[in-house]
Write an enzyme that holds these catalytic residues in place. Structure first.
Site, mmCIF file in Angstrom:
data_model
loop_
_atom_site.group_PDB
_atom_site.id
_atom_site.type_symbol
_atom_site.label_atom_id
_atom_site.label_comp_id
_atom_site.label_asym_id
_atom_site.label_seq_id
_atom_site.Cartn_x
_atom_site.Cartn_y
_atom_site.Cartn_z
ATOM 1 N N CYS A 72 0.819 -1.222 0.000
ATOM 2 C CA CYS A 72 0.000 0.000 0.000
ATOM 3 C C CYS A 72 0.850 1.268 0.000
ATOM 4 C CB CYS A 72 -0.925 0.021 1.204
ATOM 5 S SG CYS A 72 -1.899 -1.470 1.357
ATOM 6 N N ASN A 89 -10.267 -0.176 0.061
ATOM 7 C CA ASN A 89 -8.803 -0.132 0.132
ATOM 8 C C ASN A 89 -8.243 -0.611 -1.207
ATOM 9 O OD1 ASN A 89 -6.091 -0.626 0.605
ATOM 10 N ND2 ASN A 89 -6.413 -1.541 2.623
ATOM 11 N N HIS A 138 -3.547 7.058 2.961
ATOM 12 C CA HIS A 138 -3.959 5.771 2.400
ATOM 13 C C HIS A 138 -5.374 5.471 2.885
ATOM 14 C CE1 HIS A 138 -4.195 1.673 1.267
ATOM 15 N NE2 HIS A 138 -3.895 1.159 2.449
HETATM 16 O O1 UT7 Z 1 -3.988 -1.418 3.631
HETATM 17 C C1 UT7 Z 1 -3.072 -2.116 4.383
HETATM 18 C C2 UT7 Z 1 -3.236 -1.877 5.798
HETATM 19 N N1 UT7 Z 1 -4.461 -2.478 6.271
HETATM 20 C C3 UT7 Z 1 -5.130 -1.866 7.185
HETATM 21 O O2 UT7 Z 1 -4.787 -0.777 7.552
HETATM 22 C C4 UT7 Z 1 -6.302 -2.571 7.806
HETATM 23 C C5 UT7 Z 1 -6.274 -2.336 9.288
HETATM 24 N N2 UT7 Z 1 -7.343 -3.020 10.018
HETATM 25 C C6 UT7 Z 1 -8.610 -2.668 9.924
HETATM 26 O O3 UT7 Z 1 -8.997 -1.816 9.151
HETATM 27 C C7 UT7 Z 1 -9.581 -3.319 10.895
HETATM 28 O O4 UT7 Z 1 -8.842 -4.070 11.837
HETATM 29 C C8 UT7 Z 1 -10.612 -4.236 10.212
HETATM 30 C C9 UT7 Z 1 -11.645 -3.386 9.493
HETATM 31 C C10 UT7 Z 1 -9.952 -5.176 9.241
HETATM 32 C C11 UT7 Z 1 -11.372 -5.050 11.270
HETATM 33 O O5 UT7 Z 1 -11.943 -4.208 12.247
HETATM 34 P P1 UT7 Z 1 -11.716 -4.517 13.808
HETATM 35 O O6 UT7 Z 1 -12.501 -3.525 14.550
HETATM 36 O O7 UT7 Z 1 -10.230 -4.529 14.056
HETATM 37 O O8 UT7 Z 1 -12.368 -5.941 13.962
HETATM 38 P P2 UT7 Z 1 -11.696 -7.302 14.441
HETATM 39 O O9 UT7 Z 1 -10.754 -7.824 13.403
HETATM 40 O O10 UT7 Z 1 -11.148 -7.122 15.827
HETATM 41 O O11 UT7 Z 1 -12.955 -8.252 14.482
HETATM 42 C C12 UT7 Z 1 -14.034 -7.978 15.363
HETATM 43 C C13 UT7 Z 1 -15.126 -8.992 15.076
HETATM 44 C C14 UT7 Z 1 -14.642 -10.433 15.017
HETATM 45 O O12 UT7 Z 1 -15.644 -11.251 15.626
HETATM 46 P P3 UT7 Z 1 -15.433 -11.847 17.109
HETATM 47 O O13 UT7 Z 1 -14.172 -12.643 17.026
HETATM 48 O O14 UT7 Z 1 -15.277 -10.631 17.986
HETATM 49 O O15 UT7 Z 1 -16.669 -12.626 17.324
HETATM 50 C C15 UT7 Z 1 -14.600 -10.728 13.540
HETATM 51 O O16 UT7 Z 1 -14.787 -12.090 13.250
HETATM 52 O O17 UT7 Z 1 -15.732 -8.716 13.807
HETATM 53 C C16 UT7 Z 1 -15.773 -9.925 13.042
HETATM 54 N N3 UT7 Z 1 -15.697 -9.608 11.625
HETATM 55 C C17 UT7 Z 1 -16.762 -9.327 10.871
HETATM 56 N N4 UT7 Z 1 -18.080 -9.289 11.179
HETATM 57 C C18 UT7 Z 1 -18.916 -8.969 10.167
HETATM 58 C C19 UT7 Z 1 -14.584 -9.503 10.860
HETATM 59 N N5 UT7 Z 1 -14.929 -9.178 9.605
HETATM 60 C C20 UT7 Z 1 -16.283 -9.074 9.588
HETATM 61 C C21 UT7 Z 1 -17.222 -8.748 8.586
HETATM 62 N N6 UT7 Z 1 -18.527 -8.694 8.921
HETATM 63 N N7 UT7 Z 1 -16.846 -8.458 7.313
#
Ligand code: UT7
Length: 309
Positions: free
Chosen positions: A96, A266, A236
């Protein structure tokens, strides 16, 4: 693809995607459209805007993690399609951060007098490496391309400062484990999604906020400026919450931040040039404005560039 489209293929909801990321739509390239096709479409517009004759382009740098081939570089394919007779062309892989990396290299070429005009492209066909069964990642990514012509200027305008850094020890937080020389495909390869992007989103999130802020402050400082001198921030476009955290730490208001994550998701190395182009065409950048670009991605690798427009 809209959030409603994803509700049909994985266990997700529009509410989750919008509240966690800010994304509502992404663009997906049609079958048969290659990364170089997209790069050429963007570069043609940049060449037109810069009114730059083809024979004046000295170098083409493509930032991409989704090349047409493993060999040759996508930049060489772009050179052939564009017909730049005098250029050297190569890819620079920084995920990225690819466009910022390209700007850093272009600046070095220009400041050392090696080259005068450098085409820098960020382009991704992320749909080709997205696992549409993995809700953790598939809702995030889209396809896009953006390009800029970087040239020297005697009026103090151009790229004032750049900064880049990486942490290879954190590479498994965002990677594609299979398909390289370490874990090549074999005849008995069972499809498990490991040939696609996998990410530990929450861990990447924490590093992204910290390091994008650090990179931003470093380029501001290197240029002898203060955060209050920044006219426009082009971050980004990975996640609205990351952008907001960056904005707050820089102490800038939202009207100084370019946002389009809602429309495109993204798009990795394409995200910064895409946002730069949209802001420029919308008349949001004036001569002598200080434009801060900052990015973060798989490597992990991050960086920033400060431009006087
Ligand atoms: O471009 C390169 C750099 N990349 C980034 O900068 C991405 C950085 N990370 C992020 O943007 C965020 O971490 C995400 C958007 C990917 C995820 O958000 P989060 O608030 O960090 O969520 P999480 O990964 O901690 O997941 C929370 C919950 C999980 O469920 P449990 O384990 O708490 O029951 C996931 O399984 O949300 C669940 N989850 C979803 N639920 C519904 C993960 N993806 C989804 C989804 N829909 N698409």
């Amino acid at each position: 693809m809209t959030n409603a489209d994803f509700e049909k293929i994985v266990d997700t909801s529009d509410e989750w995607i919008v509240s966690r990321t800010g994304i509502r739509e992404r663009r997906i390239a049609d079958n048969g459209i290659s990364t170089s096709d997209m790069a050429v479409a963007a570069l043609r517009q940049a060449i037109d805007m810069a009114q730059c004759p083809h024979d004046e382009i000295d170098a083409i740098i493509v930032g991409t993690i989704t090349p047409d081939y493993r060999l040759p570089s996508t930049a060489c394919v772009v050179q052939e399609k564009m017909g730049f007779p005098n250029a050297v062309a190569f890819d620079a892989l920084a995920a990225c951060t690819g466009f910022i990396n390209g700007l850093s290299i272009a600046r070095a070429f220009i400041e050392t007098g090696t080259y005068k005009k450098v085409a820098v492209i960020g382009v991704e066909r992320l749909s080709s490496i997205t696992n549409y069964k993995d809700r953790n990642t598939c809702v995030l990514f889209g396809d896009a391309a953006g390009a800029a012509i970087v040239a020297g200027d005697t009026n103090g305008r151009g790229i004032l400062s750049t900064f880049m850094k990486s942490a290879g020890n954190l590479r498994e937080l965002l990677w594609m484990p299979t398909g390289g020389t370490l874990n090549p495909y074999t005849a008995d390869f069972t499809y498990d999604g490991s040939d696609k992007l996998t990410m530990n989103g929450s861990e990447v999130f924490k590093v992204a906020v910290r390091q994008m802020c650090d990179a931003a402050f470093r380029v501001i400082d290197k240029a002898g400026l203060e955060p209050s001198d920044i006219s426009l921030v082009i971050p980004h476009q990975a996640n609205m919450r990351i952008i907001d955290a960056l904005r707050k730490r820089l102490g800038v208001t939202m009207d100084k931040v370019v946002l389009n994550v809602e429309k495109y998701g993204n798009t990795s190395s394409a995200s910064v040039p895409l946002a730069l182009d949209e802001a420029n065409r919308a008349g949001r950048i004036k001569p002598d404005d200080h434009v801060l670009m900052v990015a973060f991605g798989g490597g992990l690798i991050w960086g920033a560039a400060l431009v006087r427009w």
